[in-house]
Design an enzyme around this catalytic site. Structure first.
Site, PDB file in Angstrom:
ATOM      1  N   LYS A 192       0.856  -0.998  -0.233  1.00 46.01           N
ATOM      2  CA  LYS A 192       0.043  -0.151   0.008  1.00 46.01           C
ATOM      3  C   LYS A 192       0.699   1.388  -0.009  1.00 46.01           C
ATOM      4  O   LYS A 192       0.691   2.008  -0.472  1.00 46.01           O
ATOM      5  CB  LYS A 192      -0.580   0.243   1.277  1.00 46.01           C
ATOM      6  CG  LYS A 192      -1.752   1.353   1.159  1.00 46.01           C
ATOM      7  CD  LYS A 192      -2.356   0.885   2.375  1.00 46.01           C
ATOM      8  CE  LYS A 192      -3.812   2.187   2.920  1.00 46.01           C
ATOM      9  NZ  LYS A 192      -4.617   2.043   4.214  1.00 46.01           N
ATOM     10  N   GLU A 198      10.720  -4.674   4.034  1.00 44.83           N
ATOM     11  CA  GLU A 198      10.823  -6.239   3.068  1.00 44.83           C
ATOM     12  C   GLU A 198      10.349  -6.309   2.069  1.00 44.83           C
ATOM     13  O   GLU A 198      11.105  -7.018   0.873  1.00 44.83           O
ATOM     14  CB  GLU A 198       9.534  -6.908   4.475  1.00 44.83           C
ATOM     15  CG  GLU A 198      10.098  -7.074   6.084  1.00 44.83           C
ATOM     16  CD  GLU A 198       9.189  -6.216   7.079  1.00 44.83           C
ATOM     17  OE1 GLU A 198       9.418  -5.015   6.060  1.00 44.83           O
ATOM     18  OE2 GLU A 198       9.310  -6.235   8.234  1.00 44.83           O
ATOM     19  N   GLY A 253      -4.440  -2.126   5.797  1.00 47.56           N
ATOM     20  CA  GLY A 253      -3.886  -3.321   4.588  1.00 47.56           C
ATOM     21  C   GLY A 253      -4.513  -4.061   4.703  1.00 47.56           C
ATOM     22  O   GLY A 253      -4.635  -5.299   4.044  1.00 47.56           O
ATOM     23  N   ARG A 254      -4.900  -4.247   6.463  1.00 43.78           N
ATOM     24  CA  ARG A 254      -5.193  -5.667   7.067  1.00 43.78           C
ATOM     25  C   ARG A 254      -7.267  -6.084   6.403  1.00 43.78           C
ATOM     26  O   ARG A 254      -7.621  -6.902   7.005  1.00 43.78           O
ATOM     27  CB  ARG A 254      -5.358  -5.781   8.747  1.00 43.78           C
ATOM     28  CG  ARG A 254      -6.324  -5.014   9.469  1.00 43.78           C
ATOM     29  CD  ARG A 254      -5.528  -3.768  10.784  1.00 43.78           C
ATOM     30  NE  ARG A 254      -5.183  -3.335  11.677  1.00 43.78           N
ATOM     31  CZ  ARG A 254      -4.840  -2.439  11.773  1.00 43.78           C
ATOM     32  NH1 ARG A 254      -4.000  -1.843  10.732  1.00 43.78           N
ATOM     33  NH2 ARG A 254      -5.465  -1.174  11.979  1.00 43.78           N
ATOM     34  N   GLU A 339      -3.080  -6.008  15.571  1.00 45.49           N
ATOM     35  CA  GLU A 339      -3.079  -4.650  14.909  1.00 45.49           C
ATOM     36  C   GLU A 339      -4.235  -3.312  15.144  1.00 45.49           C
ATOM     37  O   GLU A 339      -3.858  -1.991  14.825  1.00 45.49           O
ATOM     38  CB  GLU A 339      -2.862  -5.041  13.500  1.00 45.49           C
ATOM     39  CG  GLU A 339      -1.688  -3.515  13.371  1.00 45.49           C
ATOM     40  CD  GLU A 339      -0.801  -3.848  12.002  1.00 45.49           C
ATOM     41  OE1 GLU A 339      -1.838  -3.607  10.653  1.00 45.49           O
ATOM     42  OE2 GLU A 339      -0.318  -4.337  11.174  1.00 45.49           O
ATOM     43  N   HIS A 370      -2.828 -32.135  20.708  1.00 44.82           N
ATOM     44  CA  HIS A 370      -1.223 -33.006  20.785  1.00 44.82           C
ATOM     45  C   HIS A 370      -0.777 -31.990  21.637  1.00 44.82           C
ATOM     46  O   HIS A 370       0.094 -32.552  21.191  1.00 44.82           O
ATOM     47  CB  HIS A 370      -1.644 -33.844  19.716  1.00 44.82           C
ATOM     48  CG  HIS A 370      -2.719 -35.141  19.799  1.00 44.82           C
ATOM     49  ND1 HIS A 370      -3.124 -36.264  20.419  1.00 44.82           N
ATOM     50  CD2 HIS A 370      -3.695 -34.614  19.443  1.00 44.82           C
ATOM     51  CE1 HIS A 370      -4.108 -36.709  20.208  1.00 44.82           C
ATOM     52  NE2 HIS A 370      -4.615 -35.617  19.137  1.00 44.82           N
ATOM     53  N   LYS A 478      10.334  -0.185  12.736  1.00 39.67           N
ATOM     54  CA  LYS A 478      10.856  -0.016  11.892  1.00 39.67           C
ATOM     55  C   LYS A 478      11.806   0.987  11.886  1.00 39.67           C
ATOM     56  O   LYS A 478      12.486   0.452  11.390  1.00 39.67           O
ATOM     57  CB  LYS A 478       9.968   0.654  11.130  1.00 39.67           C
ATOM     58  CG  LYS A 478       8.724  -0.639  10.862  1.00 39.67           C
ATOM     59  CD  LYS A 478       7.282   0.281   9.727  1.00 39.67           C
ATOM     60  CE  LYS A 478       6.244  -0.835   9.053  1.00 39.67           C
ATOM     61  NZ  LYS A 478       5.170   0.125   8.945  1.00 39.67           N
TER      62      LYS A 478
HETATM   63  O1  F6P Z   1       4.144  -3.100   9.754  1.00 38.82           O
HETATM   64  C1  F6P Z   1       2.233  -3.191   9.343  1.00 38.82           C
HETATM   65  C2  F6P Z   1       1.329  -2.562   7.837  1.00 38.82           C
HETATM   66  O2  F6P Z   1       1.869  -1.415   7.845  1.00 38.82           O
HETATM   67  C3  F6P Z   1       0.349  -3.220   8.183  1.00 38.82           C
HETATM   68  O3  F6P Z   1      -0.725  -2.008   8.444  1.00 38.82           O
HETATM   69  C4  F6P Z   1       0.551  -3.469   6.819  1.00 38.82           C
HETATM   70  O4  F6P Z   1      -0.446  -4.374   6.382  1.00 38.82           O
HETATM   71  C5  F6P Z   1       1.868  -3.710   6.515  1.00 38.82           C
HETATM   72  O5  F6P Z   1       2.632  -3.513   7.507  1.00 38.82           O
HETATM   73  C6  F6P Z   1       2.470  -3.676   5.132  1.00 38.82           C
HETATM   74  O6  F6P Z   1       1.868  -2.515   4.284  1.00 38.82           O
HETATM   75  P1  F6P Z   1       2.166  -1.858   2.889  1.00 38.82           P
HETATM   76  O7  F6P Z   1       1.147  -2.755   2.290  1.00 38.82           O
HETATM   77  O8  F6P Z   1       2.339  -0.679   3.080  1.00 38.82           O
HETATM   78  O9  F6P Z   1       3.779  -2.740   2.684  1.00 38.82           O
END
Ligand code: F6P
Length: 513
Positions: A192, A198, A253-254, A339, A370, A478
């Site tokens: 987004k 990452e 995002g979520r 979150e 288990h 971050k």
């Molecule tokens: O670190 C949290 C977050 O901002 C989430 O809320 C989001 O879903 C995820 O990182 C990924 O964000 P993006 O879609 O901006 O890469």
């Protein structure tokens, strides 16, 4: 007025000190059918007085007004000054608020792209059909798509295989790229913000992998697409404008599995499957918007949660899907719920004087029986659990009967417990659990299930008066990672606290940074 000052909160506090049920008393049935889901809340620790006080709490917290605000596009995310309109993505176009009117056009493009990949019309730069899609994204840009694809994909699908890469650990990308033919691989970069570390690192490495093998910058146009609100950053990364699909600020995002982020679903399920998934979510929304609180599934499940967490001292919530194909549900719900509602200030910034969401965890049944169920039956920590069952399995009916028998046996054991002369064999019981049944696992029922939890989260946020749509807490880590990364690589002087400094030195010594 903060929640704990309301009259119904005080009433609930008094009710919590009374015994909800006398020993041996059979619980009164409490079941709801909504949007193709069947829910049984009978095993929760409720009685008529508690339910009435919980509904009064929802009314005092003006939940009905808040629900309308969500659907009509009012600013429900105050700290970011945005509406939260994920529900518009699963609604028919005439029901979409003005701010989200662009969505159907973009979603039509997404479905077209997915169909072109499924039927081989979209070809790689050398004219070969795409056989593999590598989806790069993390958090909300990963968990929903992976859950749905993993749950609904069948072996008979002709669609390209989808490989998900989220972790910055090179093992994840290495696994996804192993054996891939660059001429037949499409990379989907989903972010987004287009600034998540990452995703940027994985996407950059994927791009180098591709260029090293094809030597063609031009070919990027047939092998990379992006989904982002940050069109400029996607452009800078080198993805041609026609391959960049917009996201919108009004989708968190979520909550974005319904949006262009859901491209892998569309690839795996096809147009019909994707639309059925949206339809399931929309059916749940319609129920949520219209059913009276006493028969409203998301509202009641949210209120039962509040009762458990705030009045009965429940400190953790287990998500127990009895279904191999729902194994990723706990991971998805951890982000969605924690979150969203892992907050300690009210909307106006004042500190909360009550507990918000407890720890959410879980795993697939029967495996968990288990492993950690011993603690659930005889440990000292209080918990509540959601059992998620599938009525009709896809394969091996006898296995499925055993699966469901075990699910019912577990929730029964948690309710009834076991008396014994031997204290080691005593099981206290009286644990509150909810059982949700999907008649079968389909795009529609899974859509309804995901929307159900989204709306539960929303209701609890309203009751607690917190913002369920921001996530400022994740920013600190971050920021701190940047100088640590520099120092691990020996590119700048060590400036950390003693522990972190020692660990950096150790890592530099042992692994070369
Ligand atoms: O670190 C949290 C977050 O901002 C989430 O809320 C989001 O879903 C995820 O990182 C990924 O964000 P993006 O879609 O901006 O890469």
């Amino acid at each position: 007025m903060t929640p704990e000052r309301t009259g119904s909160w005080k009433k609930l506090t008094a009710l919590a000190s009374e015994q909800v049920r006398s020993e041996g008393e059979a619980p009164a049935p409490l079941t709801i059918d909504a949007a193709g889901l069947h829910a049984d809340l009978t095993k929760q620790r409720l009685n008529a007085d508690v339910t009435a006080a919980l509904i009064a709490l929802a009314e005092e917290r003006r939940l009905a007004e808040a629900i309308e605000n969500q659907f009509t596009g009012a600013i429900v995310n105050g700290t970011e000054d945005r509406p939260a309109l994920h529900s518009a993505l699963r609604a028919p176009s005439e029901a979409i608020p003005a701010v989200a009117r662009d969505a159907p056009r973009v979603m039509a493009q997404i479905l077209e792209l997915a169909e072109a990949l499924r039927n081989g019309r979209w070809r790689g730069a050398t004219g070969k059909a795409i056989t593999d899609v590598v989806h790069i994204g993390i958090g909300g840009s990963h968990l929903g798509p992976e859950l749905v694809v993993d749950a609904l994909r069948t072996r008979a699908d002709q669609a390209p295989a989808i490989h998900f890469v989220a972790n910055i650990d090179g093992e994840a990308l290495d696994q996804a790229l192993a054996g891939r033919d660059p001429e037949r691989t499409l990379f989907v970069i989903v972010s987004k913000s287009f600034s998540t570390l990452e995703t940027r690192v994985n996407a950059t490495t994927a791009r180098s992998w591709f260029l090293e093998r094809t030597g063609s910058l031009e070919a990027i146009g047939r092998h990379f697409v992006a989904i982002s609100t940050n069109l400029e950053a996607a452009d800078e990364f080198g993805i041609p404008a026609e391959n960049v699909f917009p996201m919108w600020d009004w989708v968190g995002g979520r909550y974005s599995v319904w949006s262009p982020v859901g491209l892998p679903l569309a690839i795996a399920l096809g147009r019909q499957g994707f639309e059925a998934f949206l339809g399931g979510g929309h059916a749940l929304d319609q129920h949520f918007r219209s059913a009276p609180f006493g028969e409203n599934l998301p509202v009641l499940m949210a209120l039962v949660g509040i009762w458990n967490y705030n009045f009965l001292g429940v400190t953790n919530q287990a998500i127990l899907p009895y279904g191999e194909r729902l194994r990723l549900l706990p991971d998805f719900l951890q982000q969605l719920i924690m979150e969203s509602n892992g907050k300690s200030v009210h909307n106006d910034g004042s500190a909360v004087a009550l507990h918000t969401m407890p720890i959410v965890w879980g795993g697939r049944g029967t495996n968990g029986q288990h492993a950690y169920h011993q603690l659930l039956h005889q440990g000292t920590r209080s918990f509540s659990a959601d059992f998620i069952l599938i009525g009709k399995g896809r394969v091996l009916a006898e296995h499925h009967r055993w699966l469901n028998a075990n699910a019912l046996a577990q929730s029964q054991a948690m309710l009834q417990g076991q008396r014994s002369e031997d204290p080691h064999k005593q099981v206290s019981g009286n644990k509150g659990t909810t059982t949700l049944v999907l008649p079968s696992l389909t795009p529609a029922t899974l859509g309804a299930l995901i929307a159900l939890y989204e709306q539960i989260v929303f209701c609890q946020g309203v009751i607690w008066d917190i913002n369920s749509f921001d996530q400022w807490g994740v920013e600190l880590g971050k920021r701190l990672a940047v100088p640590i990364h520099e120092q691990l690589g020996g590119r700048s002087a060590l400036t950390q606290d003693t522990s972190t400094k020692d660990l950096i030195e150790y890592l530099r010594g042992s692994a070369g940074g």
